[in-house]
Design an enzyme around this catalytic site. Structure first.
Site, PDB file in Angstrom:
ATOM      1  N   ASP A  22      12.741  13.268  -0.209  1.00  0.00           N
ATOM      2  CA  ASP A  22      12.926  14.591  -0.820  1.00  0.00           C
ATOM      3  C   ASP A  22      14.110  14.630  -1.780  1.00  0.00           C
ATOM      4  OD1 ASP A  22      10.840  15.535   0.877  1.00  0.00           O
ATOM      5  OD2 ASP A  22      12.306  15.658   2.489  1.00  0.00           O
ATOM      6  N   GLN A  32       9.117   8.717   0.076  1.00  0.00           N
ATOM      7  CA  GLN A  32      10.151   8.812   1.117  1.00  0.00           C
ATOM      8  C   GLN A  32      11.491   8.287   0.573  1.00  0.00           C
ATOM      9  OE1 GLN A  32       6.907   7.279   2.413  1.00  0.00           O
ATOM     10  NE2 GLN A  32       6.359   9.409   2.602  1.00  0.00           N
TER      11      GLN A  32
HETATM   12  P1  IMP Z   1       5.534  10.067   9.183  1.00  0.00           P
HETATM   13  O1  IMP Z   1       5.771   9.380   7.896  1.00  0.00           O
HETATM   14  O2  IMP Z   1       4.582  11.231   9.064  1.00  0.00           O
HETATM   15  O3  IMP Z   1       5.130   9.117  10.262  1.00  0.00           O
HETATM   16  O4  IMP Z   1       6.919  10.738   9.666  1.00  0.00           O
HETATM   17  C1  IMP Z   1       8.011   9.951  10.113  1.00  0.00           C
HETATM   18  C2  IMP Z   1       9.340  10.554   9.652  1.00  0.00           C
HETATM   19  O5  IMP Z   1       9.452  10.439   8.246  1.00  0.00           O
HETATM   20  C3  IMP Z   1       9.503  12.041   9.956  1.00  0.00           C
HETATM   21  O6  IMP Z   1      10.868  12.307  10.221  1.00  0.00           O
HETATM   22  C4  IMP Z   1       9.106  12.723   8.667  1.00  0.00           C
HETATM   23  O7  IMP Z   1       9.685  13.993   8.515  1.00  0.00           O
HETATM   24  C5  IMP Z   1       9.677  11.725   7.665  1.00  0.00           C
HETATM   25  N1  IMP Z   1       8.977  11.754   6.375  1.00  0.00           N
HETATM   26  C6  IMP Z   1       7.788  11.210   6.060  1.00  0.00           C
HETATM   27  N2  IMP Z   1       7.495  11.419   4.777  1.00  0.00           N
HETATM   28  C7  IMP Z   1       8.523  12.091   4.246  1.00  0.00           C
HETATM   29  C8  IMP Z   1       8.815  12.559   2.919  1.00  0.00           C
HETATM   30  O8  IMP Z   1       8.054  12.384   1.959  1.00  0.00           O
HETATM   31  N3  IMP Z   1      10.005  13.202   2.782  1.00  0.00           N
HETATM   32  C9  IMP Z   1      10.876  13.380   3.810  1.00  0.00           C
HETATM   33  N4  IMP Z   1      10.641  12.949   5.046  1.00  0.00           N
HETATM   34  C10 IMP Z   1       9.480  12.308   5.267  1.00  0.00           C
END
Ligand code: IMP
Length: 434
Positions: free
Chosen positions: A13, A225
């Site tokens: 972000d 990310q």
């Molecule tokens: P996942 O990628 O859905 O498995 O989430 C794992 C962690 O990464 C969590 O804390 C999410 O909030 C964070 N996360 C995944 N994608 C993003 C993004 O695009 N921006 C910020 N945090 C992310």
């Protein structure tokens, strides 16, 4: 010809969408190489907002080639919806080409079900995932049972893989998670329709990128990310399931590291985090709330409130090292206007140790870390109309130059507002070629 990677230096972000959109104006090919629709890149062009979850941000420019690389995990339903929406709004130019790597893995309904069921079981210790099935899809890839786009496109292989996978997933869902099973026939029918829609975009994207480089084209690799959500180098286990650091651009797109010319690290002027996990500079007071409101710090994917805090340079320094960052794009500097004083975290301390270069891997140690701050005078002037770095107020320049000093690399772009135009460009990354 130059190949540039853009990655986030924090926990995601950082405002990558806007920066990639700007750089995409100069690039010929824009490729994503990891992650899936857990990402949400927000773009504002002439006041109109677009949020992209899968398609590279370059799509809004005419005549570009946009690639979804082999390192991605793709939810076909979300991708088709994104393509349809862009076409309906006439912002998928007809001369823009979209290609999806045949080796990219497909997110299946059971991945999302497992993701949500696990998080629910974990209670307080949950990761706080986006619930999009990202982790379970990468697990299947690593355990070599995942379904790739080329498998989805081959009816016999798809049927075989699906039935084997569903047998195992339903056992896990019903016996371990105490959930309802998924319906194999319904998934087969749904995904066959997706295969028919996506067939025209399937390609060997490694070859396309190589051909582009050989014919002198500019390539932009768009990370999703941030480096501290990296499965190896991030704040494990509160991370995503892919490698988000710059090195991943090579594996996730199928080109070698010798072809890369520069890495831009996107760094927000403060720090945010969504989901669980330690956050040393977190502000739980009214300053944090102010940053959250002014910076519109809500997740583009899940709408969750982002936790906000002071700029943490230990995080950024580690990202510069691990990703080999050659220049920083500083975003959302305007959000700090009116906050006085400002703080930058230059290290962490516990009762036993100090950390200035590395984020401790041991979660217990990281949880105990307290920030070591340097304090800076804030500014009150509106900076959103400034387009020349030298014209920024002295207090802004002091803040930015300390950031540069700590990072050890120059700031090559400064964003002073959400619009494409509200940007100060000091160095073009495609000229950063060594
Ligand atoms: P996942 O990628 O859905 O498995 O989430 C794992 C962690 O990464 C969590 O804390 C999410 O909030 C964070 N996360 C995944 N994608 C993003 C993004 O695009 N921006 C910020 N945090 C992310």
């Amino acid at each position: 010809m130059a190949a540039i990677i853009v990655v986030g230096t924090q926990w995601g972000d950082e405002g990558k969408g806007k920066i990639v959109d700007i750089y995409a104006g100069e690039a010929d090919i824009i490729a994503r190489f990891q992650g899936g629709n857990n990402a949400g890149h927000t773009l504002v062009v002439e006041g109109e907002q677009t949020i992209l979850h899968l398609i590279p941000s370059g799509i809004l420019h005419n005549g570009k080639t946009c690639i979804l690389g082999n390192g991605m995990v793709i939810n076909p339903k979300v991708l088709i919806r994104e393509i349809d929406e862009l076409q309906e709004r006439h912002i998928f130019p007809s001369d823009t080409k979209l290609f999806i790597s045949t080796n990219a893995h497909i997110i299946m309904p059971y991945h999302m079900r497992v993701d949500l069921a696990r998080e629910a079981r974990m209670g307080k210790s949950k990761i706080g995932t986006t619930g999009r099935g990202i982790g379970p899809a990468y697990e299947d890839k690593m355990s070599r049972v995942g379904i790739r786009l080329c498998d989805l496109l081959d009816d016999r292989i798809f049927r075989e893989k699906l039935s084997k996978n569903i047998e195992e997933k339903n056992f896990y869902l019903t016996e371990f998670c105490k959930e309802e099973p998924v319906d194999s026939d319904a998934i087969y029918t749904e995904y066959k329709a997706y295969a028919d829609r996506l067939r025209e975009y399937a390609a060997n994207t490694s070859l396309l990128i190589d051909e582009g480089l050989r014919s002198g084209k500019h390539i932009l690799f768009e990370g999703a990310q941030g480096c501290h959500l990296d499965i190896d180098h991030g704040t494990f286990p509160f991370v995503t399931s892919s490698n988000t650091v710059a090195g991943s651009a090579c594996c996730g797109s199928g080109i070698g590291p010798t072809r890369i010319d520069g890495v831009v690290g996107i760094c927000k002027a403060y720090t945010t985090r969504v989901g669980s996990g330690p956050f040393v500079t977190e502000l739980t007071d009214e300053i944090g709330e102010k940053i959250q409101n002014i910076g519109h710090e809500f997740g583009a994917t899940t709408g969750r409130k982002r936790r906000c805090g002071w700029l943490d340079m230990v995080l950024v320094k580690q990202s510069v090292r691990v990703s080999g960052i050659t220049g920083i794009a500083l975003t959302k500097l305007d959000v700090l206007t009116g906050i006085n004083p400002l703080k930058i975290c230059v290290g962490y301390t516990t009762d036993h140790e100090e950390f200035t270069e590395v984020v401790p891997s041991n979660l217990n140690v990281f949880e105990q870390c307290r920030p070591l701050y340097e304090q800076f005078e804030g500014w009150t002037e509106d900076i959103s109309h400034i387009r020349d770095f030298d014209e920024l107020p002295a207090a802004v320049k002091r803040y930015v130059s300390r950031l540069e000093e700590l990072a050890g690399v120059p700031v090559v772009l400064t964003s002073v507002g959400p619009d494409r135009d509200e940007t100060i460009i000091t160095q073009n990354p495609f000229d950063m070629k060594q």
